[in-house]
Design a protein around this motif. Structure first.
Motif, PDB file in Angstrom:
ATOM      1  N   LYS A 118      13.174 -43.666  30.132  1.00  0.00           N
ATOM      2  CA  LYS A 118      13.878 -42.673  30.946  1.00  0.00           C
ATOM      3  C   LYS A 118      13.427 -42.734  32.404  1.00  0.00           C
ATOM      4  N   ASN A 121      15.054 -45.765  33.959  1.00  0.00           N
ATOM      5  CA  ASN A 121      16.465 -45.488  34.195  1.00  0.00           C
ATOM      6  C   ASN A 121      16.670 -44.612  35.421  1.00  0.00           C
ATOM      7  N   GLN A 122      15.727 -43.667  35.633  1.00  0.00           N
ATOM      8  CA  GLN A 122      15.827 -42.815  36.810  1.00  0.00           C
ATOM      9  C   GLN A 122      15.604 -43.623  38.090  1.00  0.00           C
TER      10      GLN A 122
END
Length: 454
Positions: A118, A121-122
Motif C-alpha cells: 500500500k 502504491n501511494q
C-alpha cells in the motif's frame, strides 16, 4: 458424432455461464467501466478549438505520439480529459519498481507485506500526479503555440489560466483512469490497466480495417499486399498464442511416503513461462520512450523558429518517428531490458528454492539450497533470452513493415501483442471463475447429501 459432442459441451458451458451470477456481475461491471472510459475520451479540455485539433491530428500523424493516441483510444487527437491515458501511471510504477530494486529502504518496505504494498502504491500515485502535471503543462504550452504560423489558434483564450485548467483537468482524468483500472481489477475481470489500454487499441481497429478494405477497393493498396496483410496478421496472432502458452516445465520430486499401494514418491512440475513478463516490457519501453518525447514535441512547437533549441527538438522528434533506426534501437533495447527486469521482479529464484527446501521438494540431480537457486537462475536466464527476442521481433519487425509499406500503425505488432495477450488472460480468468463456481456447486450438493444420510 464429434459435432454433436461439441454442441453438447458448448451448451453445458453456456448453462454454467448462465448460473454463475457473480461472474456475470463482474463482466457487466467491466463492460460498464470500459464504456465510461470510451465516453471520457470524447470530453474535451476546457478552452480548446476543435477546428485546430484537426490540424494537430494531421501534423502529428505517424509520429511518436501515435502511441499515446492509440493507448488512449483517440483521446489525444481530441485533446480530451484523458489525453495522456494511463501512461503517466505506468511510468511512475516503473520508477517505483526500479527504485525498489536499488534502494534498501524501499526494498524493506516491499517486504512488509500488504502494508508495504500500500505504501509503494501511494508513492506510485504521487509520481503519477507529478508526471501528469509536467506533461500536461508542456501540452498546454504547445497547444497555445500550435498553429500560430498558419494563423490558427488551437486555444481560444491562451494564458496562465488555461494552463492551470488544462493541467488540473489532465491530472483528474489520469487519476480517474487509474482508479477505474483498480476497480476493474478488484471488482471486474482481468487486469484493469491492461484492459483500458486494450480498449483504446480495439477502438481504432474498425476504422483501420475499413481504411484497408477501402484502399483495396479503390486501388490505392495492391490486392496482393492486402491479402498479405490479412495472412500476416492471422499468422502473427497464432504465433503470439503459441509463444504465450509455451512453458519450460521443471520436474520437482518430494520425499517418499507410505500409501495403500506401498511407498511412492510424489512428483510435480514447476512451469516457467517462456515469456514471463507478458506485455509489460513493450508497454514499459514505450511509456519511458514517450515521456520525454511528449514534452519535447509540444515544447518544440512552442519554441519553433525562436531558438536553435526549438529547431533541435523538432529535428530530434523527426528522427524518432516510427520505423526510424534510432527509434527502433531504443525501443528494442527497452523491451529487452524490461523483459529481464520484470522477470526478476515476478520470479525470485532464491525464494522459490527456499520454499522447495522447506517443504522437502527437490530437483532430481540438483542439491537443495544454493544449487537449486543457481539452477533456477540458469534456466530462467536462458528462457528469458528467448522471450525477450520473441517480444523484440513481434514489436519491431511489424513496425518496420508498417513504416516501409505505409500501412496504418494500429495493425502494428505491439498493438496485436497487447490485444491477444490481454484477451487470453481475461478468458483464463473467466474459465477460472466458471471452474470455481462448478466446484462450489459440487460442495453444496455433497453437504446436502451428507445431511440426508445422517
Amino acid at each position: 458424432m464429434a459435432s454433436a459432442a461439441d454442441s453438447l459441451a458448448s451448451s453445458i458451458n453456456l448453462a454454467k455461464f448462465s448460473q454463475a451470477t457473480d461472474l456475470k456481475k463482474r463482466l457487466w461491471f467491466t463492460l460498464g467501466a470500459l464504456i465510461v472510459f470510451r465516453m471520457l475520451s470524447y470530453v474535451p479540455l476546457p478552452g480548446i478549438d476543435p477546428t485546430a485539433l484537426g490540424l494537430l491530428s494531421q501534423q502529428t500523424q505517424g509520429g511518436v505520439l501515435d502511441f499515446f493516441n492509440t493507448f488512449s483510444g483517440g483521446a489525444l487527437t481530441r485533446m480530451s480529459l484523458i489525453a495522456l491515458g494511463v501512461m503517466p501511471y505506468i511510468t511512475a510504477s516503473i520508477v517505483v519498481q526500479l527504485a525498489t530494486s536499488l534502494s534498501p529502504t524501499l526494498a524493506a518496505i516491499k517486504k512488509e507485506g500488504e502494508s508495504g504494498r500500500k505504501k509503494l502504491n501511494q508513492y506510485t500515485r504521487y509520481g503519477t500526479v507529478a508526471l501528469t502535471a509536467v506533461q500536461g503543462y508542456f501540452i498546454a504550452v504547445g497547444l497555445e503555440a500550435f498553429g500560430a504560423s498558419q494563423g490558427v489558434q488551437a486555444v481560444i483564450a491562451p494564458g496562465m489560466l488555461f494552463r492551470i485548467a488544462a493541467v488540473i483537468s489532465l491530472i483528474g482524468g489520469t487519476m480517474f483512469l487509474m482508479w477505474l483500472g483498480e476497480q476493474i481489477t478488484s471488482r471486474g475481470i482481468g487486469n484493469g490497466i491492461s484492459l483500458i489500454i486494450m480498449a483504446g487499441i480495439v477502438a481504432h481497429l474498425p476504422t483501420t480495417l475499413v481504411q484497408l478494405f477501402e484502399g483495396g477497393r479503390t486501388g490505392t493498396i495492391d490486392t496482393f499486399k492486402l491479402v498479405g496483410i490479412i495472412v500476416a496478421v492471422v499468422g502473427l496472432v497464432l504465433f503470439i498464442c503459441f509463444m504465450e502458452r509455451a512453458q519450460r516445465r521443471i520436474l520437482i520430486q518430494y520425499p517418499k511416503r507410505q500409501t495403500q499401494r506401498g511407498v511412492q514418491a510424489e512428483r510435480s512440475h514447476l512451469p516457467l513461462k517462456l515469456n514471463t513478463a507478458g506485455v509489460i516490457p513493450p508497454i514499459f519501453a514505450s511509456s519511458l520512450l514517450l515521456l520525454p518525447l511528449t514534452i519535447t514535441q509540444f515544447a518544440g512547437q512552442h519554441a519553433a523558429g525562436e531558438s536553435r533549441l526549438g529547431d533541435f527538438v523538432i529535428t530530434l522528434n523527426q528522427y524518432l518517428q516510427h520505423g526510424s533506426p534510432i527509434y527502433m534501437v531504443l525501443y528494442g533495447l527497452g523491451i529487452v531490458f524490461f523483459s529481464f527486469f520484470y522477470t526478476a521482479v515476478v520470479f525470485n529464484p532464491e525464494e522459490t528454492a527456499d520454499n522447495l527446501k522447506r517443504y522437502g521438494g527437490f530437483i532430481p540431480g540438483i542439491r537443495p539450497g544454493k544449487n537449486t537457486e543457481a539452477y533456477f537462475d540458469y534456466v530462467l536466464t536462458r528462457i528469458t533470452v528467448i522471450g525477450a527476442a520473441y517480444l523484440a521481433v513481434i514489436c519491431l519487425l511489424p513496425e518496420y513493415l508498417v513504416s516501409a509499406l505505409s500501412i496504418p500503425f494500429y495493425l502494428g505488432g505491439t498493438s496485436l501483442l497487447i490485444v491477444v495477450n490481454v484477451t487470453m488472460d481475461t478468458v483464463t480468468q473467466i474459465q477460472s471463475h466458471l471452474l470455481a463456481h462448478q466446484y462450489g456447486d459440487l460442495i453444496k450438493k455433497a453437504k446436502l447429501k451428507g445431511g440426508r444420510l445422517r
